[in-house]
Write a protein that holds these residues in place. Structure first.
Motif, PDB file in Angstrom:
ATOM      1  N   THR A  13      -0.908  -6.589  -7.779  1.00 24.12           N
ATOM      2  CA  THR A  13      -0.021  -5.512  -8.195  1.00 24.12           C
ATOM      3  C   THR A  13      -0.287  -6.013  -9.348  1.00 24.12           C
ATOM      4  O   THR A  13       0.489  -7.357 -10.033  1.00 24.12           O
ATOM      5  CB  THR A  13       1.554  -6.105  -7.195  1.00 24.12           C
ATOM      6  OG1 THR A  13       1.266  -5.903  -5.695  1.00 24.12           O
ATOM      7  CG2 THR A  13       2.288  -5.487  -7.795  1.00 24.12           C
ATOM      8  N   ILE A  14       0.685  -5.458 -10.474  1.00 23.35           N
ATOM      9  CA  ILE A  14       1.229  -5.533 -11.499  1.00 23.35           C
ATOM     10  C   ILE A  14       2.113  -4.662 -11.971  1.00 23.35           C
ATOM     11  O   ILE A  14       2.325  -3.473 -11.793  1.00 23.35           O
ATOM     12  CB  ILE A  14      -0.436  -4.753 -12.482  1.00 23.35           C
ATOM     13  CG1 ILE A  14      -1.691  -5.044 -12.038  1.00 23.35           C
ATOM     14  CG2 ILE A  14       0.077  -4.579 -14.032  1.00 23.35           C
ATOM     15  CD1 ILE A  14      -2.861  -4.472 -13.076  1.00 23.35           C
ATOM     16  N   THR A  52      -6.995  -2.735  -3.967  1.00 20.16           N
ATOM     17  CA  THR A  52      -5.763  -1.606  -4.456  1.00 20.16           C
ATOM     18  C   THR A  52      -5.269  -2.251  -5.252  1.00 20.16           C
ATOM     19  O   THR A  52      -4.497  -3.244  -5.017  1.00 20.16           O
ATOM     20  CB  THR A  52      -4.862  -1.058  -2.884  1.00 20.16           C
ATOM     21  OG1 THR A  52      -5.943  -1.476  -2.033  1.00 20.16           O
ATOM     22  CG2 THR A  52      -4.369   0.043  -3.393  1.00 20.16           C
ATOM     23  N   ILE A  53      -5.092  -1.260  -6.183  1.00 22.87           N
ATOM     24  CA  ILE A  53      -4.365  -2.180  -7.353  1.00 22.87           C
ATOM     25  C   ILE A  53      -2.871  -1.685  -7.452  1.00 22.87           C
ATOM     26  O   ILE A  53      -2.731   0.187  -7.079  1.00 22.87           O
ATOM     27  CB  ILE A  53      -4.743  -1.388  -9.059  1.00 22.87           C
ATOM     28  CG1 ILE A  53      -5.916  -2.472  -8.715  1.00 22.87           C
ATOM     29  CG2 ILE A  53      -3.571  -1.963  -9.761  1.00 22.87           C
ATOM     30  CD1 ILE A  53      -6.618  -1.929  -9.889  1.00 22.87           C
ATOM     31  N   ASN A  86      -6.232   2.813  -6.318  1.00 21.32           N
ATOM     32  CA  ASN A  86      -7.772   2.289  -4.493  1.00 21.32           C
ATOM     33  C   ASN A  86      -9.113   2.310  -5.577  1.00 21.32           C
ATOM     34  O   ASN A  86      -9.503   3.131  -5.391  1.00 21.32           O
ATOM     35  CB  ASN A  86      -7.498   3.549  -2.924  1.00 21.32           C
ATOM     36  CG  ASN A  86      -6.281   3.056  -2.615  1.00 21.32           C
ATOM     37  OD1 ASN A  86      -4.885   4.150  -2.460  1.00 21.32           O
ATOM     38  ND2 ASN A  86      -5.531   1.709  -1.933  1.00 21.32           N
ATOM     39  N   LEU A  87     -10.205   1.952  -5.249  1.00 20.09           N
ATOM     40  CA  LEU A  87     -10.965   1.784  -5.446  1.00 20.09           C
ATOM     41  C   LEU A  87     -11.581   1.573  -4.820  1.00 20.09           C
ATOM     42  O   LEU A  87     -11.613   0.234  -3.464  1.00 20.09           O
ATOM     43  CB  LEU A  87     -11.851   0.604  -6.814  1.00 20.09           C
ATOM     44  CG  LEU A  87     -10.436   0.942  -7.618  1.00 20.09           C
ATOM     45  CD1 LEU A  87     -10.821   0.174  -9.262  1.00 20.09           C
ATOM     46  CD2 LEU A  87     -10.767   2.055  -8.180  1.00 20.09           C
ATOM     47  N   LEU A 113      -6.036   8.195  -6.095  1.00 12.64           N
ATOM     48  CA  LEU A 113      -4.770   7.718  -7.131  1.00 12.64           C
ATOM     49  C   LEU A 113      -4.169   8.498  -6.434  1.00 12.64           C
ATOM     50  O   LEU A 113      -3.582   9.565  -6.264  1.00 12.64           O
ATOM     51  CB  LEU A 113      -4.714   8.469  -8.485  1.00 12.64           C
ATOM     52  CG  LEU A 113      -6.217   8.225  -9.540  1.00 12.64           C
ATOM     53  CD1 LEU A 113      -6.390   9.297 -10.587  1.00 12.64           C
ATOM     54  CD2 LEU A 113      -6.172   6.843  -9.982  1.00 12.64           C
ATOM     55  N   ASP A 114      -2.393   8.273  -7.049  1.00  9.51           N
ATOM     56  CA  ASP A 114      -1.600   8.425  -6.166  1.00  9.51           C
ATOM     57  C   ASP A 114      -0.316   7.359  -7.154  1.00  9.51           C
ATOM     58  O   ASP A 114       0.160   6.164  -6.580  1.00  9.51           O
ATOM     59  CB  ASP A 114      -1.193   7.916  -4.806  1.00  9.51           C
ATOM     60  CG  ASP A 114       0.099   9.026  -4.417  1.00  9.51           C
ATOM     61  OD1 ASP A 114       0.765   9.192  -5.205  1.00  9.51           O
ATOM     62  OD2 ASP A 114       0.483   8.906  -3.173  1.00  9.51           O
TER      63      ASP A 114
END
Length: 271
Positions: A13-14, A52-53, A86-87, A113-114
């Motif tokens: 989480t950023i 997952t970022i 998500n990567l 991407l979302d």
């Protein structure tokens, strides 16, 4: 337990970060030269990491290039970006860039991407970006000269709800090889477009958008050009401009036609 399968799925989480994108003296915004260790195609890493970022109130800032040596003021492109990236690693998938060799395979990273974007204005979500892309990790042959886009395949969908035009237009104008004596001071755009990326082909854009309440200030003009509006229909490599209007003082102009990225433009207008 995931380590038993040589896989990690961390969630990162950023929150409240600022991302700065700086323009160089050639007008490029993204020119990455990353020195990674040489990768052997087909080799699997000991542990595959599929993160997952999560982005929470990320600000995206642009720093246009200034040839006078002074540090330019940062331009806020998007004030709040939230959502997920998500990567996921994909190994030994069919290589689409070598259709003549149906047995060719390549390793890739899937990017989903979302994102929700609020560009420099408080209030509701201004745009949503969704995407499903493959980033190819290996080049198909050493002989081919690849651009950055040749390493991607997939689609991006942009749904715009009264997206403020000023920050995007300022960014686009700063990217031109020669400065134009104008400033976009107002305007909104809404609509939905889809961008399809295919290696060795220009991006294909489909969908429609509507520009409204645009205002441009032009150097040496006593009054701004305002009430700019148009309907835009994206047709792959062409853009159909419908019901284009603009006003300068008591004069009202109307225009329409086609803009073709390969064959030029065919626009007509009247005052």
């Amino acid at each position: 337990l995931p380590l038993l399968f040589r896989r990690l799925d961390p969630r990162i989480t950023i929150t409240g970060a600022q991302l700065y994108v700086e323009q160089d003296d050639a007008g490029q915004w993204l020119d990455l030269d990353l020195d990674f260790p040489e990768r052997v195609p087909g080799d699997d890493p000991f542990v595959v990491v599929n993160p997952t970022i999560v982005l929470d109130q990320l600000s995206v800032m642009a720093l246009p290039y200034a040839d006078d040596g002074e540090t330019p003021a940062p331009l806020v492109v998007w004030e709040e970006v939230t959502g997920t990236i998500n990567l996921t690693r994909r190994s030994n998938i069919p290589e689409p860039r070598l259709p003549e060799d149906p047995r060719a395979q390549v390793d890739a990273q899937q990017i989903r991407l979302d994102l929700q974007i609020s560009p420099n204005q408080a209030g509701q979500v201004q745009a949503q970006v969704q995407g499903d892309l493959l980033q190819f990790l290996d080049d198909p042959t050493e002989e081919l000269e690849l651009t950055a886009l040749d390493r991607f395949q997939g689609t991006l969908a942009l749904d715009m709800e009264f997206l403020a035009l000023n920050p995007l237009a300022t960014l686009a104008l700063a990217s031109l090889p020669e400065a134009l004596p104008l400033t976009v001071t107002d305007g909104e755009i809404r609509g939905a477009v889809e961008i399809e990326l295919t290696p060795f082909e220009p991006p294909r854009v489909t969908g429609s958008a509507e520009l409204s309440d645009g205002t441009i200030s032009v150097e040496n003009f006593e009054e701004p050009i305002d009430n700019i509006g148009a309907r835009l229909r994206f047709q792959g490599n062409r853009i159909a401009v419908e019901d284009g209007t603009a006003q300068y003082g008591p004069l009202t102009a109307r225009a329409g036609g086609l803009i073709d990225s390969r064959n030029g433009y065919d626009l007509t207008g009247e005052i």
